[in-house]
Design an enzyme around this catalytic site. Sequence first.
Site, PDB file in Angstrom:
ATOM      1  N   HIS A 189       7.360  -3.046  10.302  1.00 16.06           N
ATOM      2  CA  HIS A 189       6.669  -3.390   9.061  1.00 16.06           C
ATOM      3  C   HIS A 189       7.424  -2.924   7.824  1.00 16.06           C
ATOM      4  O   HIS A 189       7.385  -3.584   6.785  1.00 16.06           O
ATOM      5  CB  HIS A 189       5.264  -2.776   9.072  1.00 16.06           C
ATOM      6  CG  HIS A 189       4.426  -3.197   7.909  1.00 16.06           C
ATOM      7  ND1 HIS A 189       3.782  -4.419   7.871  1.00 16.06           N
ATOM      8  CD2 HIS A 189       4.134  -2.588   6.730  1.00 16.06           C
ATOM      9  CE1 HIS A 189       3.127  -4.536   6.727  1.00 16.06           C
ATOM     10  NE2 HIS A 189       3.320  -3.436   6.015  1.00 16.06           N
ATOM     11  N   ASP A 225       6.350  -5.664  14.077  1.00 15.84           N
ATOM     12  CA  ASP A 225       5.346  -5.111  13.171  1.00 15.84           C
ATOM     13  C   ASP A 225       4.131  -4.608  13.952  1.00 15.84           C
ATOM     14  O   ASP A 225       3.452  -5.379  14.622  1.00 15.84           O
ATOM     15  CB  ASP A 225       4.920  -6.180  12.158  1.00 15.84           C
ATOM     16  CG  ASP A 225       4.244  -5.605  10.934  1.00 15.84           C
ATOM     17  OD1 ASP A 225       3.634  -4.530  11.043  1.00 15.84           O
ATOM     18  OD2 ASP A 225       4.336  -6.240   9.866  1.00 15.84           O
ATOM     19  N   THR A 243       0.825  -1.209   0.000  1.00 17.40           N
ATOM     20  CA  THR A 243       0.000   0.000   0.000  1.00 17.40           C
ATOM     21  C   THR A 243       0.862   1.262   0.000  1.00 17.40           C
ATOM     22  O   THR A 243       1.798   1.389   0.787  1.00 17.40           O
ATOM     23  CB  THR A 243      -0.896   0.017   1.253  1.00 17.40           C
ATOM     24  OG1 THR A 243      -1.733  -1.128   1.223  1.00 17.40           O
ATOM     25  CG2 THR A 243      -1.749   1.273   1.305  1.00 17.40           C
ATOM     26  N   SER A 287       3.258  -6.972   2.177  1.00 19.89           N
ATOM     27  CA  SER A 287       2.101  -6.331   2.801  1.00 19.89           C
ATOM     28  C   SER A 287       0.844  -6.590   1.969  1.00 19.89           C
ATOM     29  O   SER A 287       0.492  -7.753   1.765  1.00 19.89           O
ATOM     30  CB  SER A 287       2.395  -4.840   3.001  1.00 19.89           C
ATOM     31  OG  SER A 287       1.485  -4.257   3.900  1.00 19.89           O
ATOM     32  N   LEU A 288       0.170  -5.569   1.465  1.00 24.89           N
ATOM     33  CA  LEU A 288      -0.966  -5.841   0.578  1.00 24.89           C
ATOM     34  C   LEU A 288      -0.517  -6.680  -0.611  1.00 24.89           C
ATOM     35  O   LEU A 288      -1.262  -7.531  -1.096  1.00 24.89           O
ATOM     36  CB  LEU A 288      -1.603  -4.535   0.090  1.00 24.89           C
ATOM     37  CG  LEU A 288      -2.754  -4.658  -0.910  1.00 24.89           C
ATOM     38  CD1 LEU A 288      -3.888  -5.524  -0.382  1.00 24.89           C
ATOM     39  CD2 LEU A 288      -3.271  -3.270  -1.309  1.00 24.89           C
TER      40      LEU A 288
END
Length: 264
Positions: A242, A215, A29, A95-96
């Site tokens: 993260h 994270d 993202t 991530s995404l």
Amino acid sequence: MEKQFRVGQVDVAYAVEGNGPALLLIHGTGGSYDTTWSEMVKALSSQYTIITPNYSGSGNTVDHREKLELDDLVEQNVQAMSNEGIEQFHVVGYSLGAVIAAAIAAKYPNRVKSASLIAGWAESDLATAYQFDLWQKLFQTDRTLFAQFVIHTGFSQEFYRRFQNTEQLQQLAKDFAATLAEGTGRQSELDGRIHIRPLLDHITAPTLVIGLTHDRMVPVEQTKELASLIKGASYHEINSGHLVPWEQGETLIEEIARFLATVS
């Protein structure tokens, strides 16, 4: 050199570099292929043909729709491979991007040779949805403020040892804000309603799941759960927040390279 093709109403931009087995890298993202993957591409392009799309909301990919759907992002990435005439490939997602990569591995088991999922999750719970609602509001209000919040929650305490004062961190936030994808808000909205749990049984490719010890965006417990839901998946953990491509980039590249060497 950047290339482009059309999927439905979307003009997808992507880059290709290197030689060897095909490797698809999917950013997270607010990111793009150049901000997220530049160091990994440098490190691995001598061994792999690396395809790095920018999905809806990022880079020069053009999608004017207000709401994004996971299936569309899946198809954008898969069609980038097809556009290059590539049938089978390894996929790495962050991530995404890890969510997208997992969905690709589930929906296209005959095409995915391996999957590496970094800081991914199976389903957005209430806390996750609440977090990404805040992301949307901060991004719409003040991008530098949004970047400051992401830096605050995205790095471990160890990362702050690289700085001497808050002024340096404020400059980092300004620099980071300038790199944010225009579609960060739309991508954040999608983050809040992820639900790929029913797909995970369909993943058959060798899979590495990487969790991040510190994270605070995707808690490591969620990434461990993701690994537990994929049959035969290996789980490794990196001592990072993260934003691992920027905090522990070399370690991340080493983990991915080591895994790819065992499945290529």
